[in-house]
Write a protein that holds these residues in place. Structure first.
Motif, PDB file in Angstrom:
ATOM      1  N   PHE A  16       0.124   2.547   8.539  1.00 19.85           N
ATOM      2  CA  PHE A  16      -0.727   3.354   7.674  1.00 19.85           C
ATOM      3  C   PHE A  16      -0.001   4.627   7.237  1.00 19.85           C
ATOM      4  O   PHE A  16      -0.051   5.020   6.071  1.00 19.85           O
ATOM      5  CB  PHE A  16      -2.025   3.704   8.389  1.00 19.85           C
ATOM      6  N   LYS A  71       0.945   5.580   3.395  1.00 18.44           N
ATOM      7  CA  LYS A  71       0.456   6.807   2.786  1.00 18.44           C
ATOM      8  C   LYS A  71       1.599   7.538   2.079  1.00 18.44           C
ATOM      9  O   LYS A  71       1.410   8.168   1.030  1.00 18.44           O
ATOM     10  CB  LYS A  71      -0.203   7.715   3.839  1.00 18.44           C
ATOM     11  N   ASP A  87       1.947   5.698  -1.124  1.00 17.63           N
ATOM     12  CA  ASP A  87       0.923   6.162  -2.065  1.00 17.63           C
ATOM     13  C   ASP A  87       1.298   7.512  -2.667  1.00 17.63           C
ATOM     14  O   ASP A  87       1.154   7.738  -3.873  1.00 17.63           O
ATOM     15  CB  ASP A  87      -0.433   6.298  -1.362  1.00 17.63           C
ATOM     16  N   GLU A 110      -4.961   1.129  -6.368  1.00 14.78           N
ATOM     17  CA  GLU A 110      -5.782   1.634  -5.275  1.00 14.78           C
ATOM     18  C   GLU A 110      -4.910   2.113  -4.114  1.00 14.78           C
ATOM     19  O   GLU A 110      -3.784   1.649  -3.933  1.00 14.78           O
ATOM     20  CB  GLU A 110      -6.728   0.526  -4.772  1.00 14.78           C
ATOM     21  N   LYS A 111      -5.451   3.044  -3.333  1.00 12.35           N
ATOM     22  CA  LYS A 111      -4.702   3.618  -2.224  1.00 12.35           C
ATOM     23  C   LYS A 111      -4.877   2.777  -0.963  1.00 12.35           C
ATOM     24  O   LYS A 111      -5.858   2.050  -0.785  1.00 12.35           O
ATOM     25  CB  LYS A 111      -5.168   5.051  -1.957  1.00 12.35           C
ATOM     26  N   SER A 112      -3.917   2.891  -0.071  1.00 12.02           N
ATOM     27  CA  SER A 112      -3.944   2.131   1.181  1.00 12.02           C
ATOM     28  C   SER A 112      -5.029   2.667   2.120  1.00 12.02           C
ATOM     29  O   SER A 112      -5.449   3.829   2.021  1.00 12.02           O
ATOM     30  CB  SER A 112      -2.583   2.196   1.871  1.00 12.02           C
ATOM     31  N   ARG A 113      -5.460   1.806   3.041  1.00 11.92           N
ATOM     32  CA  ARG A 113      -6.493   2.205   3.983  1.00 11.92           C
ATOM     33  C   ARG A 113      -6.420   1.345   5.244  1.00 11.92           C
ATOM     34  O   ARG A 113      -5.905   0.222   5.215  1.00 11.92           O
ATOM     35  CB  ARG A 113      -7.886   2.073   3.362  1.00 11.92           C
ATOM     36  N   VAL A 143      -3.906  -2.849   8.009  1.00 11.07           N
ATOM     37  CA  VAL A 143      -3.760  -1.859   6.947  1.00 11.07           C
ATOM     38  C   VAL A 143      -3.733  -2.611   5.616  1.00 11.07           C
ATOM     39  O   VAL A 143      -3.060  -3.635   5.496  1.00 11.07           O
ATOM     40  CB  VAL A 143      -2.472  -1.031   7.119  1.00 11.07           C
ATOM     41  N   TYR A 165      -2.925  -2.426   1.519  1.00 12.89           N
ATOM     42  CA  TYR A 165      -2.289  -1.655   0.444  1.00 12.89           C
ATOM     43  C   TYR A 165      -2.193  -2.533  -0.797  1.00 12.89           C
ATOM     44  O   TYR A 165      -2.450  -3.741  -0.749  1.00 12.89           O
ATOM     45  CB  TYR A 165      -0.919  -1.131   0.878  1.00 12.89           C
TER      46      TYR A 165
END
Length: 493
Positions: A112, A116, A119, A128-131, A154, A156
């Motif tokens: 993660f 980030k 991103d 879209e952003k990772s989460r 995770v 992405y």
């Protein structure tokens, strides 16, 4: 875009640019130069994107694994180009989501954190952003993920595309900008005066004749085959081209059971492993095998196929075996190394431009994602050594033509496994320079890449439609089928 018409456009005038090679790099150079207003001739020995440029992983991406190697500038450039491609070729470049499944909590936060950074480098909201996701959400995204000891994962996002289709659309856009593009024409030798390049001698394998084209600016964009053109120039390589083979397996979409892919950041050989949905199928890959001599139709080894199957089964509850493989395709990465001892998995995808004493400009390395930036660099550098007026590149804001947007295709497909209609075949022949059965089955459509058995079944129907448009006889039909069936042995187990 018609081959016969383009051949008639050739004359004895001196062109601003001659580009050798009709893959991503060459087509990118043709579009960049022609859209600036320069006169351009592109010559491709076989078909457009016949080589590596139709055999990629089908991803437009920054390269997650390069972050771990500290190659931030490479990732930054690729992510910027990813956004430009999504903007300019939105009909082909789409967002695709990946799940990185994790089986211990430390890795969840480790991945993660890395994503980030990915991103952050991207810097905008195109993707879209990772989460982080829990176990339940991970299973909802990829229902077939191995659930034993799964801690979640995770998520992405990156870009996905149809590589050879993008290549054809770039060719069509170049054609609109008055570039003269020709397939099935090989460069046999370079024309020189006082040690400087002045043109090329070429052979048309379709009409079996020879001709010359003149220009002071010749760009060698032949990828893993660059050395063959450099050897014509008697130029000693300043760097080593290290072809690396990547094998991809195509299986049924049921092996993911969703629209998300799986990405494993590191396998036993240190490479990334992925399974990703593509054209209603699933691609699983890839390998990293150094090859001594590049081939236009590289073949996988049993060891490479077994490697992919053995690794992916650790992450899928219901995993494929050999009998589930519908097709296999192999791409060669044109990697650049400073010495012959470098390991291919450690080599950068950064491109390199080499200018010889005679003026030949060779572009090696790189990848599909950065094709536009590579072309801009090549044309800029080439212009600096000429007397041509400098015009700035405009491809960052140039829309790529959707070659299929205005075509009224019927809903009748020759196959239930993929869509290929009679109208599409006629269009490919008349407007996209498809001359052989393989041109249509492998690159204008992607049939052979998706399902070998089904492609073999419909091949006689396809070639019959082609023969009517090209005014060919039964001898030609039989030759085409024989050649195609020999080729299909490469794409199957």
């Amino acid at each position: 875009m018609n081959r016969s018409s383009n051949i008639k456009l050739l004359n004895n005038k001196k062109y601003d640019f001659i580009i050798i090679g009709g893959g991503a790099s060459g087509l990118g150079c043709a579009l960049d130069a022609s859209s600036r207003g320069y006169s351009v001739v592109l010559l491709e020995k076989y078909d457009f994107c016949k080589g590596t440029s139709s055999r990629s992983t089908k991803l437009i991406h920054g390269g997650v694994r390069y972050l771990e190697n500290g190659q931030v500038s490479l990732v930054y450039e690729a992510l910027k180009e990813r956004d430009i491609l999504k903007k300019n070729a939105s009909h082909l470049v789409k967002q695709v989501g990946f799940l990185i499944p994790v089986y211990n909590n430390f890795l969840k936060f480790y991945y993660f954190f890395g994503l980030k950074i990915y991103d952050f480098i991207s810097g905008n909201l195109s993707f879209e952003k990772s989460r982080i996701v829990n176990k339940k959400s991970a299973i909802e995204l990829v229902p077939n993920v191995d659930k034993e000891n799964l801690k979640g994962g995770v998520v992405y996002f990156d870009g996905q595309f149809d590589d050879s289709r993008l290549g054809i659309d770039i060719a069509l856009t170049s054609d609109l900008n008055n570039a003269i593009l020709l397939n099935y024409i090989s460069v046999e030798s370079l024309i020189k005066e006082n040690g400087k390049i002045k043109g090329v001698n070429a052979h048309d394998s379709v009409n079996n004749n020879n001709f010359s084209v003149h220009s002071d600016n010749i760009i060698n964009a032949t990828g893993v085959f660059s050395k063959s053109i450099m050897d014509m120039d008697s130029n000693k390589l300043e760097s080593v081209i290290r072809p690396s083979q990547g094998v991809h397996l195509v299986v049924d979409k049921s092996f993911l059971k969703g629209n998300f892919g799986i990405l494993v950041p590191k396998t036993s050989d240190g490479r990334v492993l992925f399974a990703v949905p593509w054209l209603d199928h699933v691609i699983i890959g890839t390998t990293d095998t150094v090859v001594d001599k590049p081939s236009f139709d590289p073949k996988s080894t049993e060891k490479e196929i077994n490697f992919i199957l053995e690794n992916i089964k650790n992450y899928l509850e219901f995993h494929p075996v050999k009998k589930d493989i519908k097709s296999v395709f192999v791409g060669l990465r044109p990697l650049v190394a400073n010495n012959s001892n470098s390991k291919s998995k450690d080599l950068s995808r950064k491109h390199k431009i080499i200018v010889s004493e005679s003026g030949l400009v060779s572009i090696i390395g790189g990848k599909w994602t950065t094709y536009r930036r590579m072309a801009e660099n090549v044309i800029d550098l080439t212009l600096k050594k000429t007397k041509l007026p400098f015009v700035k590149s405009n491809t960052a804001d140039l829309k790529i033509k959707n070659g299929l947007s205005d075509i009224d295709f019927s809903k009748e497909s020759l196959s239930d496994d993929f869509f290929l209609s009679k109208e599409m075949i006629i269009h490919y022949v008349n407007n996209e320079m498809a001359l052989n059965l393989d041109d249509i089955m492998s690159r204008r459509s992607r049939c052979l890449f998706l399902n070998v058995k089904e492609s073999i079944r419909i091949a006689p129907m396809v070639v019959k439609i082609m023969s009517n448009e090209l005014s060919k006889d039964e001898v030609w039909i039989n030759e085409q089928l024989k050649s195609f069936f020999n080729l299909t042995n490469i794409n199957k187990i």
